[in-house]
Design an enzyme around this catalytic site. Structure first.
Site, short mmCIF file in Angstrom:
data_model
loop_
_atom_site.label_atom_id
_atom_site.label_comp_id
_atom_site.label_asym_id
_atom_site.label_seq_id
_atom_site.Cartn_x
_atom_site.Cartn_y
_atom_site.Cartn_z
N GLY A 9 21.98 37.88 65.97
CA GLY A 9 22.38 36.76 65.11
C GLY A 9 22.50 37.30 63.71
O GLY A 9 21.52 37.38 62.98
N ALA A 11 24.49 36.30 61.04
CA ALA A 11 25.05 35.52 59.94
C ALA A 11 24.20 35.84 58.70
O ALA A 11 23.42 36.79 58.72
CB ALA A 11 25.04 34.04 60.30
N GLY A 14 20.24 36.52 59.39
CA GLY A 14 19.94 37.65 60.27
C GLY A 14 20.35 38.97 59.66
O GLY A 14 19.62 39.97 59.73
N ARG A 33 26.68 37.82 68.82
CA ARG A 33 27.60 37.37 69.88
C ARG A 33 29.02 37.84 69.59
O ARG A 33 29.68 38.45 70.42
CB ARG A 33 27.54 35.84 69.98
CG ARG A 33 28.53 35.27 70.98
CD ARG A 33 28.44 33.76 71.05
NE ARG A 33 28.80 33.13 69.78
CZ ARG A 33 28.83 31.82 69.57
NH1 ARG A 33 28.50 30.98 70.55
NH2 ARG A 33 29.16 31.33 68.40
N SER A 128 11.19 31.36 55.09
CA SER A 128 11.71 30.60 53.95
C SER A 128 12.09 31.51 52.81
O SER A 128 11.48 32.55 52.59
CB SER A 128 10.68 29.59 53.45
OG SER A 128 11.20 28.94 52.31
N HIS A 186 6.63 22.66 55.03
CA HIS A 186 7.10 23.33 53.82
C HIS A 186 8.39 22.68 53.35
O HIS A 186 8.55 22.34 52.17
CB HIS A 186 7.32 24.82 54.08
CG HIS A 186 8.14 25.51 53.02
ND1 HIS A 186 9.52 25.38 52.94
CD2 HIS A 186 7.78 26.31 51.98
CE1 HIS A 186 9.97 26.06 51.90
NE2 HIS A 186 8.94 26.64 51.31
N ASN A 187 9.31 22.47 54.27
CA ASN A 187 10.59 21.89 53.89
C ASN A 187 10.44 20.43 53.46
O ASN A 187 11.13 19.98 52.54
CB ASN A 187 11.60 22.02 55.03
CG ASN A 187 12.11 23.44 55.18
OD1 ASN A 187 11.43 24.39 54.82
ND2 ASN A 187 13.31 23.59 55.71
N GLU A 190 9.27 20.54 50.06
CA GLU A 190 10.42 20.95 49.23
C GLU A 190 11.30 19.73 48.89
O GLU A 190 11.71 19.55 47.74
CB GLU A 190 11.21 22.00 50.02
CG GLU A 190 12.53 22.43 49.45
CD GLU A 190 13.30 23.32 50.46
OE1 GLU A 190 12.70 24.27 51.01
OE2 GLU A 190 14.49 23.06 50.70
N LYS A 261 19.71 18.88 56.24
CA LYS A 261 19.92 19.53 57.54
C LYS A 261 18.91 19.09 58.58
O LYS A 261 19.06 19.41 59.75
CB LYS A 261 19.86 21.05 57.38
CG LYS A 261 21.13 21.64 56.81
CD LYS A 261 21.11 23.14 56.97
CE LYS A 261 22.43 23.77 56.61
NZ LYS A 261 22.28 25.24 56.53
N ARG A 447 -3.25 -10.30 62.58
CA ARG A 447 -3.03 -9.76 63.93
C ARG A 447 -3.91 -10.50 64.94
O ARG A 447 -3.51 -10.78 66.06
CB ARG A 447 -3.34 -8.26 63.97
CG ARG A 447 -2.37 -7.42 63.13
CD ARG A 447 -2.72 -5.93 63.14
NE ARG A 447 -2.52 -5.34 64.45
CZ ARG A 447 -3.47 -4.89 65.25
NH1 ARG A 447 -4.73 -4.97 64.86
NH2 ARG A 447 -3.19 -4.38 66.42
N HIS A 453 -5.65 -9.72 68.57
CA HIS A 453 -5.81 -8.26 68.59
C HIS A 453 -7.22 -7.81 68.23
O HIS A 453 -7.50 -6.62 68.26
CB HIS A 453 -4.77 -7.62 67.66
CG HIS A 453 -3.37 -7.76 68.17
ND1 HIS A 453 -2.98 -7.29 69.41
CD2 HIS A 453 -2.26 -8.32 67.63
CE1 HIS A 453 -1.69 -7.57 69.59
NE2 HIS A 453 -1.24 -8.20 68.53
#
Ligand code: NBP
Length: 477
Positions: A9, A11, A14, A33, A128, A186-187, A190, A261, A447, A453
């Site tokens: 990989g 890109a 990588g 690939r 990261s 972590h993200n 962020e 993302k 409740r 409840h």
């Protein structure tokens, strides 16, 4: 030649990770690939170190010394499974597959379990720092078996970022999915950091009346103090950038619709499952989605609200100092929430994660790297069983010192109609945690009223129900 490690990989991530290994003296097998990427790497960067280019999966595996260390750096999700399916049959017990993509930790747990049956170590690893980090030293969060870390640790330590005190920003986070879980949080943190910085910017612009260039200077000043961090540093860079085509501040020519993302969203989804209140992180994710609803925003633009009044020059300077306090206090809360989620995940999955060492490996290489993380590390080192970062005396004192300004900033924001979901959620969390009583008692009554409840009492053990539809006497449930 036999390579000590292989990367498939190639890109941006990588390729740079492979170069990082090679530049650190390791022989690296490279595979992709689409063969063109492998060729491009060899042509452009082949001189940087010892690479073994492999066109087929078989050649790639054959190029690796045993036990094999094979890093997968492909698009997370189905591509990762496809690559595992391709390579696993070619491997032998004791070999290691290191997945450096942004996998969901549940996928990592599933893959680890399946490969363990074959005797293969699957090491889900958070990486990261973006492409620059991958090349010059990322923060690395490996999960998987302790045995695999014995073999991989020294190599990862070599290519990782180093904290200011020279410590490598990598540690064995914990078994199976622990590394990807910590990368996920972590993200999430962020996202929260970025949202809080965004709110500070908007307040400085709309309430204090500063220009983007002036705000860049303010951020530069903040970056010399306790907010010293990569994100504050790049914020100043972005804010001072001028668009070449129009001569306007860059930030004014970019569409104000934030994209994402998914790792921030996962942090919130998992927090909901674990029952951990990560309200600041959630607001950051929601703020991005709200910004993206262009039609809804257009339809709402005429809604009534106050007009922001600009402050005088001296008032503006005083206000900027208060915004710094509000930002810092809210940041403490975000990290408190994020570390709570890590602790909860660690309990749920028996990962035994050392929170202090997580803070330590985030000190360099990653997007949230900051002087602040050294303080978090120190807090957990001093008290590994710290119930919450807010229980640390130093942080508690800093919030105590910041809170008047924090509240004032929110009053100004509310009065002037500047949205501050991150600052507000952080303060609400703080006030809720320190409250003597919460309206949760009323919630329990409601409740019990509509759903029988039951509730627990402050003065006696047991569960109780009030006969709301009858004589309202209390029965033990
Ligand atoms: P991408 O996420 O864009 O993935 C592209 C790579 O995946 C190419 O090498 C591509 O091969 C390969 N690939 C795909 Br797509 N489907 C495949 C399949 N079915 N079989 C084999 N290979 C396949 O690359 P990236 O931006 O370098 O990110 C790599 C990983 O690192 C991702 O999981 C990402 O989430 C993570 N990550 C990225 C960053 C960042 O800043 N970009 C930071 C931290 C982590 P091809 O060349 O043949 O199409």
């Amino acid at each position: 030649t036999s390579a000590q490690i292989g990367v498939t990989g190639l890109a941006v991530m990588g390729r740079n990770l492979a170069r990082n290994f090679a530049r650190n003296g390791y022989a690296v097998a490279v595979h992709n690939r689409t063969v063109g990427r492998t060729k491009a790497l060899m042509e452009e960067f082949g001189h940087e170190g010892e690479f073994v280019a492999a066109e087929t999966a078989k050649d790639f595996v054959a190029a690796l010394e045993r036990p094999r260390r094979l890093v997968i750096m492909v698009k997370a999700g189905e591509p990762t499974d496809a690559v595992i399916e391709e390579f696993a049959p070619l491997l032998e017990p004791g070999d290691m597959i290191i997945d450096g993509g942004n996998a969901h930790f549940a996928d990592t747990r599933r893959r680890e379990r399946a490969l363990r049956e074959q005797g293969i170590h699957f090491v889900g690893t958070g990486v990261s720092g973006g492409e620059e980090g991958a090349l010059h030293g990322p923060s690395i969060m490996p999960g998987g078996s302790a045995e695999s870390y014995d073999s991989l640790g020294p190599m990862l330590e070599k290519i990782s970022a180093k904290a200011k005190d020279g410590t490598p920003c990598v540690t064995h986070v914990g078994p199976d999915g622990a590394g990807h879980f910590v990368k996920m949080v972590h993200n999430g943190i962020e996202y929260a950091d970025m949202q809080l910085i965004g709110e500070a910017y908007q307040l400085l612009r709309d309430v204090a009346g500063y220009s983007p260039a002036q705000i860049a200077d303010i951020f530069r000043t903040w970056n010399t103090g306790r907010l010293d961090s990569y994100l504050i540093e790049i914020t100043a860079e972005v804010l001072s950038h001028v668009d070449a085509a129009t001569g306007k501040p860059f930030v004014d020519v970019v569409q104000d619709q934030a994209e994402q993302k998914g790792t921030g969203r996962w942090t919130v989804q998992i927090a909901l499952d674990l029952g951990v209140p990560v309200s600041g992180i959630a607001e950051a994710v929601f703020a991005r989605s709200l910004s993206g609803h262009a039609d809804l925003r257009a339809a709402s633009r005429g809604l009534a609200g106050p007009k922001a009044k600009k402050l005088s020059e001296s008032e503006a300077a005083a206000f900027a100092d208060k915004v710094e306090q509000a930002l810092y206090a809210s940041k403490i809360v975000s990290y408190t929430q994020g570390f709570h989620e890590i602790a909860a995940g660690s309990d749920e999955y028996d990962w035994n994660i050392d929170l202090g060492s997580v803070a330590a490996i985030w000190r360099g290489g990653c997007i949230i790297r900051a002087a602040f993380l050294d303080r978090i590390r120190a807090a957990y080192d001093a008290r590994p069983d710290l119930p919450s970062l807010l229980s640390d005396d130093t942080f508690a004192q800093e919030i105590a010192d910041a809170q008047d300004d924090w509240r004032e900033v929110l009053v100004a924001a509310t009065r002037q109609g500047v949205p501050t979901p991150g600052f507000s959620a952080a303060l609400a969390y703080y006030d809720a945690l320190r409250a003597e009583r919460l309206p949760a008692a009323l919630t329990q009554g409601q409740r019990d009223f509509f759903g029988a409840h039951t509730y627990r009492r402050t003065d006696r053990e047991g569960s109780f129900h009030t006969l709301w539809g009858g004589d309202r006497s209390e029965v033990e449930a």
